[in-house]
Design a protein around this motif. Structure first.
Motif, PDB file in Angstrom:
ATOM      1  N   MET A  62      -4.086   1.291  -9.386  1.00  0.00           N
ATOM      2  CA  MET A  62      -2.860  -0.046  -9.654  1.00  0.00           C
ATOM      3  C   MET A  62      -4.038  -0.604  -8.695  1.00  0.00           C
ATOM      4  N   TYR A  63      -4.797  -0.581  -8.600  1.00  0.00           N
ATOM      5  CA  TYR A  63      -5.401  -1.401  -7.037  1.00  0.00           C
ATOM      6  C   TYR A  63      -5.490  -2.890  -6.836  1.00  0.00           C
ATOM      7  N   GLU A  64      -4.932  -3.533  -8.094  1.00  0.00           N
ATOM      8  CA  GLU A  64      -5.392  -4.381  -8.034  1.00  0.00           C
ATOM      9  C   GLU A  64      -4.139  -5.066  -7.140  1.00  0.00           C
ATOM     10  N   ARG A  67      -4.481  -3.607  -3.699  1.00  0.00           N
ATOM     11  CA  ARG A  67      -4.655  -5.033  -2.491  1.00  0.00           C
ATOM     12  C   ARG A  67      -3.621  -6.246  -2.055  1.00  0.00           C
ATOM     13  N   ALA A  68      -2.494  -6.279  -3.288  1.00  0.00           N
ATOM     14  CA  ALA A  68      -2.181  -7.862  -3.349  1.00  0.00           C
ATOM     15  C   ALA A  68      -1.244  -7.583  -2.096  1.00  0.00           C
ATOM     16  N   ASP A  69      -0.325  -5.988  -2.511  1.00  0.00           N
ATOM     17  CA  ASP A  69       0.544  -5.643  -1.042  1.00  0.00           C
ATOM     18  C   ASP A  69      -0.119  -5.607  -0.108  1.00  0.00           C
ATOM     19  N   LEU A  73       1.184  -6.880   3.158  1.00  0.00           N
ATOM     20  CA  LEU A  73       1.900  -6.480   4.150  1.00  0.00           C
ATOM     21  C   LEU A  73       0.975  -6.749   6.332  1.00  0.00           C
ATOM     22  N   THR A  74      -0.606  -7.226   5.544  1.00  0.00           N
ATOM     23  CA  THR A  74      -1.040  -7.204   6.535  1.00  0.00           C
ATOM     24  C   THR A  74      -0.547  -8.879   7.315  1.00  0.00           C
ATOM     25  N   LYS A  75      -0.313 -10.004   6.359  1.00  0.00           N
ATOM     26  CA  LYS A  75       0.582 -10.939   7.433  1.00  0.00           C
ATOM     27  C   LYS A  75       1.269 -10.233   7.902  1.00  0.00           C
ATOM     28  N   GLU A  76       2.890  -9.898   7.619  1.00  0.00           N
ATOM     29  CA  GLU A  76       3.796  -9.587   7.523  1.00  0.00           C
ATOM     30  C   GLU A  76       3.353  -8.777   8.589  1.00  0.00           C
TER      31      GLU A  76
END
Length: 497
Positions: A62-64, A67-69, A73-76
């Motif tokens: 479920m890699y893509e 990465r999107a998650d 979270l990085t932005k948050e």
């Protein structure tokens, strides 16, 4: 220091990737802004890909989405918006547990087109906590045996020795944790399926009290219906406690779910002074390999050095409990799970699985109910035991990991045992009773394969398990020992954390 069965000291260097960090280390790194969720997920995926290539641990990547998650979270995190207790923690999910929109083969050719449209309760809880699901991990068909080999995925191997089995049925989960592919895996345990692979792969595995963690909406077919628990596999005691706090909870969709308030678990290391530990190396009837016996005896000495009062004691179970209690219940429940399937439908299944289903179909209703009565007697035996002791310790498995691709072993130290379940005589009695139990590494055999120590406590007394495990972990720091597979270059230096 941990030693193998011959007394030699086992020592291995530490892998360098962020995927090898514990959940507590990752959360601390996020707080210091040492790295981002995308950094962690990228390196965890790299470790998963390398481990899967060697061990066959992943069913569905479920890699893509991961990465999107991670990017979200990085932005948050940069904006100070993250609130979940597991925000940015990579987690794998055993393929018997539903993730909405992701295939759930469960090791069965019958499920090749099955895609659930709902998350299991544990997955919903993890997503709500901010955890990032990276993949589904391997299991045997319908969780029927204690390896993770299946007609769908083939053979899953052990990162300590690729010629050996990972154990199962949560074998992919345990192999991935052992190899440094993230800190948390979710497994299920009907007769030992969290504890056996955790023992074989040298990691921590917890089967909570039956009903503490909801299984809803479950898995189709619902094998091991009255026996299966869901729980975490980790490298540290603290990570398992954190994961259990998140996934435990009441869910009306699971009739066995317990209506309890949220729980918190303390893994602070304190002396075990006053803790009464009953110990049994064989439950009075089990065949056990010499290396496992030796490691178990050394573990008892360590528990005593931590302050525990250890006495040789056990529940006094019926030596015929496998044939007369477990099999009529477990095999009947396996058969009921595929009751609508014909012999032709099961043609693609393993011969051993078909044999279990056939045996289950031949038990009568009377035999199933009689086994339930004997199950109640076993439960009473544990009740009486816990009047005398606070916890029971046993070996987790009677042997260490055997050759990959086998159902099991049929002899231990010259004694014939049932090749399906006889070599794991310490795990499934605990499922019959619905008790909480954990396994943690306590040594190595003469071939360098991990050996596990099982800790069992009274119903809903996970705190005692965590207390004993944390003290043992402090005295015997197994998480410093890594299988050779995990020592491949995994990217960013651990020192950055």
């Amino acid at each position: 220091m941990m030693t193998d069965g011959s007394g030699r000291t086992a020592s291995l260097p530490t892998p360098t990737g962020l995927g090898a960090l514990s959940a507590t280390e990752i959360l601390a790194g996020y707080k210091r802004k040492a790295f981002t969720p995308r950094d962690v997920v990228d390196e965890t995926i790299a470790a998963l890909e390398a481990t899967d290539a060697a061990c066959n641990a992943v069913v569905t990547p479920m890699y893509e989405q991961a990465r999107a998650d991670a990017d979200r979270l990085t932005k948050e995190m940069r904006n100070g918006e993250v609130k979940g207790p597991f925000a940015g923690i990579p987690v794998t999910i055993k393929d018997l547990v539903f993730v909405a929109g992701v295939p759930a083969y469960g090791g069965s050719p019958l499920n090749k087109a099955f895609v659930p449209d709902v998350d299991a309760a544990v997955v919903s809880a993890l997503k709500a906590s901010g955890a990032i699901i990276t993949c589904k991990t391997t299991t045997c068909e319908s969780g029927y045996k204690l390896t993770a080999d299946s007609p769908v995925t083939g053979t899953t191997r052990n990162p300590w020795n690729l010629d050996r089995t990972s154990g199962g049925s949560s074998g992919g989960a345990a192999a991935a944790i052992a190899a440094g592919c993230g800190p948390i895996a979710i497994g299920t345990d009907g007769v030992g399926s969290i504890r056996v692979p955790s023992s074989f792969c040298g990691v921590f595995g917890l089967k909570p009290t039956f009903g503490l963690v909801p299984r809803s909406p479950g898995f189709s077919p619902p094998s091991w219906a009255s026996l299966a628990h869901t729980g975490p596999i980790t490298r540290t005691v603290a990570d398992a406690a954190l994961a259990l706090e998140i996934i435990a909870g009441y869910d009306l969709r699971d009739p066995a779910s317990l209506p309890l308030s949220p729980r918190r678990f303390d893994t602070k290391v304190v002396p075990l002074n006053g803790v009464r530990v009953g110990a049994s190396v064989d439950l009075g009837y089990a065949a056990v390999s010499p290396d496992v016996r030796a490691a178990f005896n050394k573990a008892l000495a360590i528990l005593e050095s931590c302050g525990a009062k250890v006495s040789m004691d056990g529940p006094g179970l019926d030596p015929g409990i496998l044939e007369h209690t477990l099999k009529p219940i477990a095999f009947t429940e396996q058969a009921a799970a595929v009751a609508s399937r014909t012999t032709a439908d099961l043609a693609g299944s393993e011969t051993d699985y078909r044999d279990v289903v056939s045996a289950g179909r031949h038990y009568s209703g009377t035999e199933y109910i009689e086994a339930g009565y004997r199950r109640g007697q076993a439960r009473t035996a544990f009740l009486k035991l816990f009047e005398r002791v606070d916890a029971l310790v046993t070996p987790t498995v009677a042997v260490t990991a055997f050759e990959a691709g086998r159902l099991g072993v049929d002899r231990i130290d010259g004694i014939a045992v049932d090749p399906h379940l006889g070599w794991s005589p310490f795990t499934w009695p605990i499922n019959l009773a619905g008790l909480p139990a954990a396994t943690l590494p306590c040594g190595f055999d003469r071939d360098g394969m991990p050996i596990g120590l099982q800790i069992v406590a009274h119903w809903l007394d996970e705190p005692t398990i965590f207390r004993i495990a944390a003290a043992f972990e402090e005295a015997q720091p197994w998480s410093r020992f890594w299988p050779p597979l995990a020592l491949r270059e995994q990217g960013r230096a651990r020192a950055k954390a």
